[in-house]
Design an enzyme around this catalytic site. Structure first.
Site, short mmCIF file in Angstrom:
data_model
loop_
_atom_site.label_atom_id
_atom_site.label_comp_id
_atom_site.label_asym_id
_atom_site.label_seq_id
_atom_site.Cartn_x
_atom_site.Cartn_y
_atom_site.Cartn_z
N HIS A 125 0.84 -1.19 0.00
CA HIS A 125 0.00 0.00 0.00
C HIS A 125 0.88 1.24 0.00
O HIS A 125 2.07 1.21 0.32
CB HIS A 125 -0.97 0.01 1.19
CG HIS A 125 -0.35 0.31 2.53
ND1 HIS A 125 0.08 1.56 2.91
CD2 HIS A 125 -0.10 -0.52 3.59
CE1 HIS A 125 0.56 1.50 4.15
NE2 HIS A 125 0.48 0.26 4.58
N CYS A 126 0.28 2.35 -0.40
CA CYS A 126 0.93 3.66 -0.30
C CYS A 126 -0.01 4.56 0.49
O CYS A 126 -0.26 4.29 1.67
CB CYS A 126 1.28 4.21 -1.68
SG CYS A 126 -0.04 4.14 -2.89
N SER A 127 -0.59 5.56 -0.13
CA SER A 127 -1.58 6.38 0.56
C SER A 127 -2.99 5.88 0.25
O SER A 127 -3.64 5.28 1.09
CB SER A 127 -1.42 7.85 0.16
OG SER A 127 -0.18 8.36 0.63
#
Length: 807
Positions: A414-416
């Site tokens: 995941h990132c944001s």
């Protein structure tokens, strides 16, 4: 035609790469079409039967125009008015018109057709009607989620692999930006999903995107958790992630247990039935360092056997500082005290704003390509940092692929929000892991699954509806004074040197070279926008009619659907970077890919051409609601109807045998071998990839060369410093490298905010000291003076990065 101020202009001079040709410019509702007749191939009179050249056409679709600048004729200059276009496929052209009023009319018409449409439904895709054989292709049917899950061994009736297909999102109400069908662990009910989804940004909870066919290990993806400054947690999210990491085991551990499940012995990893190897292949130094870090952080007592011990991984693609900063606005990253069954790795992949600025710097180095044939500014190219960003994304994908294939571990990415960096890492790691995705059809399925279906925001990132900020007028005279309108900050900044070049070349006479055979010459028009069975010269009489294929009902509905204009700060070349990284893999392993470089290049072009509906809108729900399948054609129709043009003749057929070098299932990027994708930038390879960049630098040259984005491999060998995208590793019990404070000192975020607010760092709890000490201890990036790209950040720089991430 209400937007067309002028439909045809004769005696227009086109300038590109320092060459000029005169012709006629046509403005249609969807294209600029420049028609010209090249000089005769012989100097003999026509009466003697000389071969007369056929007319040529250059088609430019409006959405592909990135910037447009009208430069009016200056009263003290003898130069004509000009319109300079910079296109998203890195085509640079300049149209010179002797009449200023006509120049204004052309500029106003281009601006109206480009950035004043107001709705996606007015783009070319909704009127485009292909010719045979393209119209017989059914590209929309190529990807089917159920069929792809079945290929991976998952079906609605069979849960032997520990997974099931949930229909909790079939109406897109649960998670509007996720696909309708979600693959989740069989042990997790839809009720648990409902609660777990509340803990993830935009309800993008962890779901399956890939299952390894040999060891049953998974790649899942999600958005960031809603941790916040109070350290919120979700038992359901923890339960879901534990179930995901336990799907390859018959007896999953209890929630809260510190023991990590071990993978069952992999049955086979080759078509010949040979067992998997327990000895890792030779890995470059940075990759070995990454594996060692993860193993050390997640190690337990007792002897370890390579390939038998799992190190299930949560990959947070963001720089550590950015991830921690998001905690202040109610978001953040996982508290590993609640995920004791996993290890978390932070990657130093920058956000969309940094990537956009980097590409703009590349464009600055190429910006005078319309008026001169001078090679690009290599120093400016190096300083753009573009290759560094591509290398970082590839490093992250390599780390994930090794964890799944060699460590037999599960990975959550995941990132944001989980639709930019997450899509890059997820798709590229699968490209490394699965030979199917290295075929033409497989790559199409991969793009449909991890980009289109999982909700990459193509409308926002690509700016299909354009922006008035990308249009500018220079030398506009108001009240007798010259008002020099500044160009936008999209790689087209005005400079005196640029004007000098333009003045020199536009005032030159008779230097057009009719014998020019350069691949880059504008007379060699690609022509691939044209109908399949027509010659360029026959297209002008058959311009696309402005007729819609939609019913009156659909038209009425679309009239009510207005889309906001493009927000420039939300645009970013995320999908472009993915294609660039895929090109790097294809170039490094030419025998392992069925498709060629041209396929990737044309896919980038059609991302912006808006000729097909595949990339329109931001997610699957929007495409369903707007009936994209029924009202537009798929971009895959184009490629499959011209399949022979995009097949790599060097492809080895895709056979897999892990006991034969060059036939392994796993393909990894080679560290330090990133190169400029010269073809996509319209340049010769020697112009952008000179051999000198491969030379090993020494002494003080190394730091400067690395800062300028030069050969990272050369810089590393010069000082023997391994480089890695991995900036920190964290478990419930220990942390290594650049990670947030494990224990709070002055609140949930420890001393972090005291530091970024400019207060003195006490050397104990401040994040700056932790970043420096952690990186120094591991030798990653630059703990001291070993690499400027990952150096310890000053409070001011930390604050700037945090602001960018939170935009």
């Amino acid at each position: 035609m209400e937007r067309t101020r002028i439909a045809r202009v004769d005696d227009v001079k086109l300038v590109r790469r320092g060459e000029q040709v005169e012709g006629t410019l046509h403005l249609t509702p969807h294209h600029l079409i420049f028609c010209h007749t090249p000089p005769s191939l012989t100097h003999e009179p026509a009466s003697l039967g000389s071969q007369r050249a056929k007319p040529k056409e250059i088609w430019i679709t409006y959405p592909i125009i990135q910037t447009c600048t009208l430069r009016l004729a200056h009263p003290t200059s003898h130069l004509p008015s000009s319109i300079r276009l910079r296109c998203r496929d890195f085509t640079f052209v300049c149209f010179c018109l002797s009449n200023e009023k006509r120049a204004r009319d052309v500029y106003d018409s281009i601006k109206a057709w480009t950035c004043k449409l107001g709705r996606v439904e007015k783009l070319y895709a909704f009127t485009y009607q292909p010719q045979s054989p393209e119209k017989e292709i059914k590209g929309w049917d190529l990807y089917d989620a159920k069929r792809e899950w079945e290929r991976l061994g998952i079906s609605e009736k069979d849960s032997d692999k520990g997974w099931r297909i949930s229909k909790v999102n079939t109406d897109y109400r649960f998670s509007p930006t996720y696909p309708a069908l979600l693959a989740v662990p069989s042990a997790i009910s839809d009720n648990t999903l409902n609660y777990a989804g509340r803990y993830r940004s935009r309800t993008r909870l962890p779901v399956l995107t890939y299952l390894h066919p040999v060891n049953n290990c998974s790649i899942t993806r999600s958005s960031q958790p809603l941790v916040g400054v109070r350290g919120n947690r979700s038992i359901q999210d923890e339960k879901l992630l534990l179930a995901i990491f336990s799907t390859s085991h018959s007896t999953p551990p209890r929630l809260g247990s510190s023991s990590r499940p071990r993978s069952r012995q992999s049955p086979q990893s080759s078509s010949s039935g040979s067992p998997t190897r327990d000895v890792p292949p030779d890995l470059p130094d940075p990759e070995a360092l990454e594996d060692q870090m993860i193993s050390r952080a997640s190690s337990e007592d007792g002897p370890k056997v390579y390939g038998a011990q799992q190190h299930n991984l949560i990959v947070d693609a963001r720089p550590t500082v950015n991830a921690l900063a998001m905690q202040a606005v109610g978001l953040g990253s996982e508290n590993m005290d609640n995920y004791r069954f996993a290890t978390k790795a932070y990657l130093g992949i920058d956000n969309i704003h940094v990537m956009r600025d980097s590409l703009n710097k590349v464009i600055d180095a190429l910006r005078d390509s319309d008026v001169t044939s001078i090679p690009p500014n290599r120093e400016a190219l190096a300083k753009s940092g573009w290759l560094k960003h591509i290398a970082n994304v590839l490093d992250g994908a390599s780390l994930i692929a090794r964890q799944v294939a060699l460590q037999h571990s599960h990975v959550l990415i995941h990132c944001s929000d989980g639709w930019d960096r997450t899509s890059q890492l997820s798709a590229l790691s699968q490209l490394c892991l699965d030979p199917y995705y290295r075929t033409l059809e497989g790559f199409i399925v991969l793009v449909e699954k991890d980009w289109v279906s999982f909700g990459h925001m193509f409308n926002h990132r690509s700016g299909f509806l354009s922006s008035e900020k990308w249009f500018a007028v220079e030398n506009e005279r108001v009240g007798g004074n010259d008002n020099h309108t500044q160009r936008t900050s999209l790689g087209t900044s005005s400079s005196g040197a640029g004007h000098a070049l333009e003045n020199a070349f536009l005032s030159a006479k008779g230097f057009f070279n009719k014998d020019n055979n350069s691949r880059e010459s504008f007379v060699e028009s690609d022509g691939e926008l044209q109908p399949y069975d027509q010659s360029p010269s026959s297209n002008l009489s058959k311009k696309p009619a402005n007729t819609s294929k939609t019913s009156n009902k659909d038209s009425t509905t679309s009239e009510k659907t207005a889309h906001p204009p493009t927000k420039v700060k939300e645009t970013s070349p995320i999908f472009h970077q993915f294609l660039d990284a895929a090109y790097q893999l294809q170039h490094q392993h030419p025998h392992r890919f069925e498709f060629n470089e041209r396929f990737l290049r044309r896919l980038l072009y059609h991302l912006y051409s808006c000729q097909y509906g595949t990339f329109l809108y931001n997610n699957e729900r929007e495409r369903v609601e707007n009936h994209v399948r029924e009202r537009t054609r798929s971009v895959w129709d184009y490629f499959l109807s011209r399949r022979e043009m995009f097949i790599n003749p060097e492809w080895d057929g895709g056979g897999v045998d892990d006991n034969v070098r060059g036939k392994e299932r796993l393909v990894l990027p080679r560290d330090g071998e990133c190169r400029w994708w010269s073809e996509v930038f319209g340049r010769a390879d020697a112009e952008m990839n000179p051999k000198s960049t491969a030379t090993v630098l020494s002494g003080s040259q190394t730091g400067t060369h690395a800062r300028n984005g030069g050969s990272r491999k050369a810089a590393e060998h010069a000082q023997d410093v391994p480089s890695s995208v991995l900036t920190g590793v964290e478990t419930a019990d220990q942390a290594m490298g650049a990670v947030p404070p494990v224990k709070s000192t002055t609140g949930p975020l420890g001393g972090f905010f005291d530091n970024v607010n400019g207060k003195p760092d006490d050397g104990k709890g401040g994040i700056g000291a932790q970043l420096t000490a952690g990186i120094k201890g591991l030798g990653i990036g630059n703990g001291g003076a070993k690499g400027p790209d990952r150096r310890a950040k000053s409070p001011g720089r930390l604050e700037r990065e945090m602001e960018v991430e939170m935009q």
